[in-house]
Write a protein that holds these residues in place. Structure first.
Motif, mmCIF file in Angstrom:
data_model
loop_
_atom_site.group_PDB
_atom_site.id
_atom_site.type_symbol
_atom_site.label_atom_id
_atom_site.label_comp_id
_atom_site.label_asym_id
_atom_site.label_seq_id
_atom_site.Cartn_x
_atom_site.Cartn_y
_atom_site.Cartn_z
ATOM 1 N N THR A 270 -13.480 11.011 -2.205
ATOM 2 C CA THR A 270 -12.603 11.109 -1.045
ATOM 3 C C THR A 270 -11.326 11.904 -1.330
ATOM 4 O OG1 THR A 270 -11.917 9.803 0.849
ATOM 5 C CG2 THR A 270 -11.077 9.091 -1.252
ATOM 6 N N CYS A 271 -10.910 11.947 -2.570
ATOM 7 C CA CYS A 271 -9.588 12.503 -2.912
ATOM 8 C C CYS A 271 -9.438 13.949 -2.426
ATOM 9 C CB CYS A 271 -9.370 12.435 -4.419
ATOM 10 S SG CYS A 271 -7.815 13.211 -4.914
ATOM 11 N N PRO A 272 -8.434 14.224 -1.603
ATOM 12 C CA PRO A 272 -8.275 15.569 -1.042
ATOM 13 C C PRO A 272 -7.947 16.631 -2.084
ATOM 14 C CG PRO A 272 -6.393 14.208 -0.488
ATOM 15 C CD PRO A 272 -7.410 13.298 -1.079
ATOM 16 N N VAL A 273 -7.408 16.218 -3.234
ATOM 17 C CA VAL A 273 -7.121 17.221 -4.262
ATOM 18 C C VAL A 273 -8.100 17.107 -5.430
ATOM 19 C CG1 VAL A 273 -4.704 17.581 -3.661
ATOM 20 C CG2 VAL A 273 -5.301 15.741 -5.207
ATOM 21 N N LYS A 274 -9.191 16.393 -5.201
ATOM 22 C CA LYS A 274 -10.303 16.312 -6.147
ATOM 23 C C LYS A 274 -9.926 15.818 -7.547
ATOM 24 C CE LYS A 274 -13.804 19.160 -5.680
ATOM 25 N NZ LYS A 274 -14.614 20.388 -5.616
ATOM 26 N N ILE A 275 -9.105 14.798 -7.601
ATOM 27 C CA ILE A 275 -8.802 14.195 -8.902
ATOM 28 C C ILE A 275 -10.027 13.395 -9.339
ATOM 29 C CG2 ILE A 275 -7.291 12.588 -10.139
ATOM 30 C CD1 ILE A 275 -5.115 13.329 -8.039
ATOM 31 N N ASP A 276 -10.396 13.571 -10.606
ATOM 32 C CA ASP A 276 -11.631 12.975 -11.101
ATOM 33 C C ASP A 276 -11.368 11.508 -11.469
ATOM 34 O OD1 ASP A 276 -14.189 12.805 -11.893
ATOM 35 O OD2 ASP A 276 -14.005 14.175 -13.604
ATOM 36 N N LEU A 277 -11.038 10.716 -10.461
ATOM 37 C CA LEU A 277 -10.473 9.385 -10.711
ATOM 38 C C LEU A 277 -11.367 8.471 -11.537
ATOM 39 C CD1 LEU A 277 -8.984 9.084 -7.154
ATOM 40 C CD2 LEU A 277 -7.632 8.880 -9.233
ATOM 41 N N HIS A 278 -12.635 8.336 -11.159
ATOM 42 C CA HIS A 278 -13.424 7.312 -11.861
ATOM 43 C C HIS A 278 -13.765 7.731 -13.285
ATOM 44 C CE1 HIS A 278 -16.735 9.719 -10.286
ATOM 45 N NE2 HIS A 278 -17.606 9.014 -10.990
ATOM 46 N N GLY B 12 -1.609 15.931 -9.647
ATOM 47 C CA GLY B 12 -1.716 16.614 -8.361
ATOM 48 C C GLY B 12 -1.749 15.665 -7.185
ATOM 49 N N CYS B 13 -1.750 14.361 -7.459
ATOM 50 C CA CYS B 13 -1.862 13.354 -6.396
ATOM 51 C C CYS B 13 -0.799 13.550 -5.317
ATOM 52 C CB CYS B 13 -1.713 11.958 -7.005
ATOM 53 S SG CYS B 13 -1.628 10.645 -5.778
ATOM 54 N N ILE B 14 -1.235 13.562 -4.059
ATOM 55 C CA ILE B 14 -0.273 13.698 -2.958
ATOM 56 C C ILE B 14 0.032 12.341 -2.305
ATOM 57 C CG2 ILE B 14 -0.820 16.120 -2.506
ATOM 58 C CD1 ILE B 14 -2.563 15.196 -0.139
ATOM 59 N N ARG B 15 -0.387 11.244 -2.981
ATOM 60 C CA ARG B 15 -0.063 9.881 -2.520
ATOM 61 C C ARG B 15 -0.500 9.639 -1.074
ATOM 62 N NH1 ARG B 15 0.687 9.624 -7.370
ATOM 63 N NH2 ARG B 15 2.699 9.521 -8.416
ATOM 64 N N CYS B 16 -1.689 10.106 -0.761
ATOM 65 C CA CYS B 16 -2.180 9.924 0.604
ATOM 66 C C CYS B 16 -2.736 8.521 0.798
ATOM 67 C CB CYS B 16 -3.238 10.965 0.927
ATOM 68 S SG CYS B 16 -4.787 10.729 0.026
ATOM 69 N N GLY B 17 -3.085 7.859 -0.291
ATOM 70 C CA GLY B 17 -3.614 6.505 -0.186
ATOM 71 C C GLY B 17 -5.098 6.433 0.131
ATOM 72 N N ALA B 18 -5.753 7.572 0.280
ATOM 73 C CA ALA B 18 -7.158 7.552 0.692
ATOM 74 C C ALA B 18 -8.051 6.857 -0.333
ATOM 75 C CB ALA B 18 -7.650 8.973 0.935
ATOM 76 N N CYS B 19 -7.728 7.010 -1.616
ATOM 77 C CA CYS B 19 -8.581 6.385 -2.635
ATOM 78 C C CYS B 19 -8.431 4.863 -2.604
ATOM 79 C CB CYS B 19 -8.297 6.959 -4.019
ATOM 80 S SG CYS B 19 -6.596 6.814 -4.583
ATOM 81 N N LEU B 20 -7.260 4.375 -2.219
ATOM 82 C CA LEU B 20 -7.085 2.927 -2.083
ATOM 83 C C LEU B 20 -7.972 2.412 -0.944
ATOM 84 C CD1 LEU B 20 -4.401 4.013 -3.398
ATOM 85 C CD2 LEU B 20 -3.216 2.167 -2.241
ATOM 86 N N HIS C 61 0.868 -1.184 0.000
ATOM 87 C CA HIS C 61 0.000 0.000 0.000
ATOM 88 C C HIS C 61 0.905 1.235 0.000
ATOM 89 C CE1 HIS C 61 -2.623 3.026 1.995
ATOM 90 N NE2 HIS C 61 -3.673 2.281 1.702
ATOM 91 N N LEU C 62 0.426 2.347 -0.592
ATOM 92 C CA LEU C 62 1.225 3.580 -0.663
ATOM 93 C C LEU C 62 1.683 4.075 0.699
ATOM 94 C CD1 LEU C 62 -0.807 5.827 -3.157
ATOM 95 C CD2 LEU C 62 1.355 4.686 -3.565
ATOM 96 N N VAL C 63 0.815 3.947 1.694
ATOM 97 C CA VAL C 63 1.107 4.516 3.008
ATOM 98 C C VAL C 63 1.417 3.434 4.047
ATOM 99 C CG1 VAL C 63 0.200 5.992 4.856
ATOM 100 C CG2 VAL C 63 -0.351 6.496 2.476
ATOM 101 N N PRO D 248 -7.148 3.021 -7.112
ATOM 102 C CA PRO D 248 -7.685 3.856 -8.190
ATOM 103 C C PRO D 248 -6.641 4.761 -8.853
ATOM 104 C CG PRO D 248 -9.195 3.827 -6.334
ATOM 105 C CD PRO D 248 -7.976 3.082 -5.896
ATOM 106 N N ILE D 249 -5.812 5.432 -8.051
ATOM 107 C CA ILE D 249 -4.844 6.344 -8.679
ATOM 108 C C ILE D 249 -3.850 5.551 -9.528
ATOM 109 C CG2 ILE D 249 -3.341 6.424 -6.610
ATOM 110 C CD1 ILE D 249 -3.836 9.252 -9.198
ATOM 111 N N GLY D 250 -3.458 4.382 -9.042
ATOM 112 C CA GLY D 250 -2.549 3.545 -9.825
ATOM 113 C C GLY D 250 -3.187 3.089 -11.122
HETATM 114 S S1 SF4 Z 1 -6.942 10.071 -2.815
HETATM 115 FE FE1 SF4 Z 1 -6.187 11.507 -4.368
HETATM 116 S S2 SF4 Z 1 -4.322 12.329 -3.524
HETATM 117 FE FE2 SF4 Z 1 -4.797 10.526 -2.298
HETATM 118 S S3 SF4 Z 1 -3.653 8.847 -3.302
HETATM 119 FE FE3 SF4 Z 1 -5.683 8.859 -4.213
HETATM 120 S S4 SF4 Z 1 -5.500 10.186 -6.022
HETATM 121 FE FE4 SF4 Z 1 -3.707 10.571 -4.729
#
Ligand code: SF4
Lengths: 220, 468
Positions: free
Chosen positions: B370-378, B310-318, B150-152, B339-341
């Motif tokens: 959930t993404c703190p920087v609002k990346i439009d992941l899906h 802009g991803c800050i690799r917080c892992g929240a989306c995982l 996991h990222l974190v 998701p980010i991966g």
């Molecule tokens: S929730 Fe957003 S910022 Fe955090 S890891 Fe996923 S894409 Fe990156």
């Protein structure tokens, strides 16, 4: 062409296609930051109370001491209960005099030191640049707090702060750092929020993963 | 099917029904969710904070050239050596070059996903260096010769019992399976390495343009020691990690802490601007910063998905992803999972090889929300699906065409549609007789799921009845 130029060329080429923001543009102001972040309370007393609450949630010890005499007594009590043998500190009237007052072999970092010696010290005593109420954070720099290792290598970090060093929130702390150092930044600025910790084994909190197991903050 | 796709399917099939794995992940995530939500509530306006963060990253990424040049100029002014790497191989060679030059033997590392990305450990070990990961989770997976899960939380898939056995086997030191005792075993082992190490390598969470300063977030103090004790320090950082101003950290540090681990602020947030400066007590004599592109500019060129930088690799989306929670971190076969991966790997490593990840999603949108920087992941996953099919053939396959040729007239004629529904109800009953067996026509579906029955009555039929 150098790799630097290659990278810049690719970036500029990529940016010729414009993207659209769904969230407005322009960098946010400090007032905007403050408007969304956790509140800190208006009066100094509220902020001290908040700092104390945060510190205790973080399992750090925070004590207001009324004068140098009380501080000396507190440090001696810690020395005796924790059976300190060696102390590390740095040249600063506040930290060094109190460290020396303990009457133990004392390592002073400023003019260079052997890292193996510091590893043998039971405590690192330093001053700080600021305390941050919002998060219970101690702000140290390599220039003002005896280098990079003093606040991290010994198992106990004791911080001696002055009452007027308390700032309200993170925006205030960064503004302060910029104001003091913008002409010449120290090579390290660290926001220390509680003693070292890990949750890497079954997400169970353990203190003292690599850094100090204990963080004690005395405020004059 | 591409080799990574086959690997993904095989692993997913194995891990998803594994209730033990699921139990471990659910417990860990449960603890995280509680503290994360408590912390979010302390913000006066969490959604507002997300907007500000997204806006800041938009400015940073869309003026990357200016900010990056500013960053390099400022950090060089303090005596830092800045290196530029277009790809993984260049980055590895730069770092190996520094190690050779310094005649290093022992290297300590603090957690850096970019170093996983360029397979730095393999390269250094191959060249004969002793490389030690110092983050506890990373250290554990390194001893297991495994990539981070996991990222974190690199070792979140392991129980304390497994970690005890591992330490017993590899370090011959495991007094009990108490997490505190195990942590102290690692602390002791790694202290020795810190004192021996010639070079410390770190990653970075942010690179501040205006001041030329790197910011590293961590809880253990391992990155701080990595930056304090060895004579040479190297930071490997992706070019997208730029933030324009120092005060941007006032927003990003607490947001990263809340979403990453559910803390108000991570224990150590430390900014490094150079090697030891005149008048300072310690710190490395040399500081190297390696700026890595490695296809980030490819993602930058896709204006539709540029926000993913802009991803800050917080892992929240995982953590919120139902797919990640079921198939687990290793199934992705990528450095960046979840998701980010799934969004960025096709850009970084090739769309055709990695397009299957666009389907590793239920499109529930929990990640985007959930993404703190609002990346439009899906939506980016949908765009990757579109991009993967469009340019290759440009046309649907014969079977797809046939299916729609039959479906369109049926769906367009109410009488025909209602007849089909009636026939299907009978068909469903008949299928019930062979349910789950080899001749079940819905076998691909029913192997892992229930097939919901067709309603006894259609809406039209019901409406007619009501009108009577
Ligand atoms: S929730 Fe957003 S910022 Fe955090 S890891 Fe996923 S894409 Fe990156």
């Amino acid at each position: 062409m150098s790799e630097r130029e290659n990278i810049f060329n690719r970036i500029r080429e990529a940016l010729t296609v414009e993207a659209h923001s769904h969230n407005g543009t322009g960098l946010p102001t400090t007032a905007e930051h403050r408007g969304v972040m956790p509140p800190v309370g208006a009066s100094e007393d509220e902020r001290f109370a908040l700092f104390a609450k945060n510190a205790s949630d973080l399992k750090a010890t925070f004590k207001l001491v009324k004068d140098a005499g009380e501080l000396t007594a507190e440090l001696r009590a810690l020395r005796d209960t924790e059976k300190w043998q060696r102390v590390a500190t740095h040249k600063s009237p506040l930290a060094q005099t109190h460290a020396i007052g303990l009457g133990l072999p004392t390592l002073v970092t400023d003019d260079g030191y052997d890292k193996h010696d510091m590893e043998q010290c039971d405590v690192g005593i330093s001053v700080c640049d600021a305390l941050i109420a919002q998060t219970g954070t101690v702000l140290v720099t390599s220039r003002n707090s005896g280098g990079r290792a003093l606040s991290c290598l010994p198992p106990h970090h004791v911080v001696i702060a002055r009452r007027e060093q308390l700032v309200a929130d993170l925006p205030a702390a960064f503004a302060m750092v910029k104001k003091i150092y913008s002409a010449n930044y120290p090579s390290m600025i660290s926001f220390i929020t509680g003693p070292s910790r890990t949750g890497d084994i079954e997400r169970i909190l353990v203190l003292g993963a690599h850094g100090p197991k204990k963080l004690t903050i005395f405020c004059l | 099917m591409s080799a990574p796709a086959t690997h993904f399917n095989e692993d997913a099939r194995r891990v998803a029904p594994d209730t033990r794995h699921r139990g471990i992940i659910q417990t860990a995530m449960g603890k995280y969710e509680v503290v994360r939500d408590q912390r979010k509530l302390l913000f006066q306006d969490w959604q507002g904070a997300r907007n500000l963060a997204a806006r800041t990253k938009f400015e940073a990424v869309n003026h990357l050239d200016t900010h990056l040049a500013e960053f390099a100029r400022n950090i060089e002014a303090r005596g830092t050596k800045v290196h530029w790497a277009s790809n993984a191989e260049q980055a590895r060679n730069i770092i190996l070059g520094i190690l050779r030059d310094k005649q290093a033997k022992v290297i300590v590392k603090s957690k850096a996903m970019t170093s996983e990305e360029i397979h730095l450990n393999d390269a250094m070990e191959h060249a004969g260096y002793e490389v030690v990961e110092s983050d506890l989770g990373e250290y554990i997976v390194q001893l297991r010769k495994e990539p981070p899960y996991h990222l974190v939380f690199p070792a979140m898939h392991l129980t304390r019992g497994e970690i005890k056995d591992l330490f017993q086997k590899k370090l011959n030191d495991a007094p009990s399976d108490d997490p505190e005792a195990l942590t102290m075993v690692a602390r002791r082992a790694l202290r020795k390495k810190y004192l021996q190490a010639d070079v410390g390598i770190t990653g970075a969470n942010f690179a501040i343009a205006e001041t030329g300063i790197i910011s590293i977030t961590e809880n253990e103090g391992n990155a701080r020691l990595t930056a304090a004790l060895p004579k040479t320090m190297i930071t490997l950082v992706g070019i997208e990690k730029i933030l324009p101003r120092l005060e941007d950290l006032a927003l990003f540090l607490p947001m990263l802490a809340v979403m990453g681990t559910g803390q108000a602020l991570t224990c150590y947030n430390t900014m490094y601007g150079g090697p030891r400066q005149p008048g300072e007590a310690d710190g490395p004599e040399e500081y190297h910063v390696v700026l890595l592109d490695n296809q980030r500019t490819t993602l930058l060129a896709d204006a539709e998905q540029r926000d993913a930088l802009g991803c800050i690799r917080c892992g929240a989306c995982l953590n919120v992803c139902p797919i990640f929670r079921n198939v687990g971190g290793h199934t992705y076969g990528t450095v960046y999972g979840g998701p980010i991966g799934s969004v960025i790997t096709p850009h970084l490593r090739g769309l055709q090889q990695w397009k299957h990840l666009s389907y590793a999603s239920s499109l529930c949108g929990a990640c985007t929300e959930t993404c703190p920087v609002k990346i439009d992941l899906h939506h980016h996953l949908l765009q990757n699906r579109r991009n993967a099919s469009a340019p290759t053939t440009g046309k649907p396959s014969f079977l797809q065409k046939l299916a729609f040729k039959i479906f369109a007239p049926v769906a367009n004629k109410p009488a025909l549609w209602s007849l089909t529904t009636k026939l299907s109800r009978i068909g469903m009953k008949l299928r019930g007789l062979v349910n789950g067996s080899a001749i079940d026509p819905a076998q691909a579906w029913t192997k892992t799921r229930d097939l919901p029955p067709i309603a006894k009555q259609s809406f039209r039929e019901w409406w007619k009845e009501q009108g009577k």
